[in-house]
Design a protein around this motif. Structure first.
Motif, mmCIF file in Angstrom:
data_model
loop_
_atom_site.group_PDB
_atom_site.id
_atom_site.type_symbol
_atom_site.label_atom_id
_atom_site.label_comp_id
_atom_site.label_asym_id
_atom_site.label_seq_id
_atom_site.Cartn_x
_atom_site.Cartn_y
_atom_site.Cartn_z
ATOM 1 N N HIS A 1 10.266 -55.065 -60.840
ATOM 2 C CA HIS A 1 11.246 -55.652 -59.938
ATOM 3 C C HIS A 1 12.288 -54.593 -59.605
ATOM 4 O O HIS A 1 12.913 -54.009 -60.480
ATOM 5 C CB HIS A 1 11.913 -56.843 -60.598
ATOM 6 N N GLN B 1 15.718 -53.132 -58.490
ATOM 7 C CA GLN B 1 17.131 -53.493 -58.444
ATOM 8 C C GLN B 1 17.926 -52.318 -57.926
ATOM 9 O O GLN B 1 17.640 -51.168 -58.256
ATOM 10 C CB GLN B 1 17.623 -53.886 -59.841
ATOM 11 N N TYR C 1 18.590 -47.058 -57.872
ATOM 12 C CA TYR C 1 17.571 -48.098 -57.938
ATOM 13 C C TYR C 1 16.686 -47.869 -59.162
ATOM 14 O O TYR C 1 16.466 -46.752 -59.591
ATOM 15 C CB TYR C 1 16.736 -48.169 -56.650
ATOM 16 N N THR C 2 16.197 -48.987 -59.686
ATOM 17 C CA THR C 2 15.490 -48.939 -60.955
ATOM 18 C C THR C 2 14.129 -48.282 -60.847
ATOM 19 O O THR C 2 13.634 -47.689 -61.792
ATOM 20 C CB THR C 2 15.318 -50.350 -61.517
ATOM 21 N N TYR D 1 15.111 -55.443 -50.396
ATOM 22 C CA TYR D 1 15.890 -55.336 -51.625
ATOM 23 C C TYR D 1 17.333 -54.957 -51.293
ATOM 24 O O TYR D 1 17.569 -54.025 -50.517
ATOM 25 C CB TYR D 1 15.275 -54.277 -52.550
ATOM 26 N N GLY E 1 21.485 -54.522 -52.902
ATOM 27 C CA GLY E 1 22.401 -54.461 -54.017
ATOM 28 C C GLY E 1 23.488 -55.506 -53.871
ATOM 29 O O GLY E 1 23.520 -56.259 -52.890
#
Length: 123
Positions: free
Chosen positions: A1, A3, A24-25, A113, A115
């Motif tokens: 996922h 993030q 971002y992850t 996506y 934030g």
């Protein structure tokens, strides 16, 4: 996922500078071209695109920030940055980082996506 987490917002006087960061992850798309964009929004107004960069490095800017803002990215750090110089009162807004699959250009791409945003206040 995936993030996205923005940072770097704050209060600054007109003419000053801020540097926003978006971490971002994980890379949002591994097999497709994609866009990383910065958007902003103030209460009662529609969200507007500020700057975006695609996975090939192509960059677009809103007319209102050309020559003052610079978008960049560091793939090794999973980060995108927005250097904002010569800030104006009208730059005051919540700034959001977003990622989306590249379609035609980064302004027309659907951003999937997002934030949580970071507030920029220019006085």
């Amino acid at each position: 996922h995936v993030q996205l987490v923005e940072s770097g917002g704050g209060s600054v006087q007109a003419g000053g500078s801020l540097r926003l960061a978006c971490k971002y992850t994980q890379s949002p798309y591994t097999r497709e071209q994609y866009c990383m964009g910065w958007f902003r929004q103030t209460p009662g107004k529609a969200r507007e695109g500020v700057a975006a960069i695609n996975s090939d490095g192509q960059i677009v800017y809103a007319e209102s920030v050309k020559g003052r803002f610079t978008i960049s990215r560091d793939n090794a750090k999973n980060s995108v940055y927005l250097q904002m110089n010569s800030l104006k009162l009208e730059d005051t807004a919540m700034y959001y980082c977003a990622a989306g699959r590249y379609v035609y250009d980064c302004w027309r791409s659907p951003y999937t996506y997002w934030g949580q945003g970071t507030q920029v206040t220019v006085s």
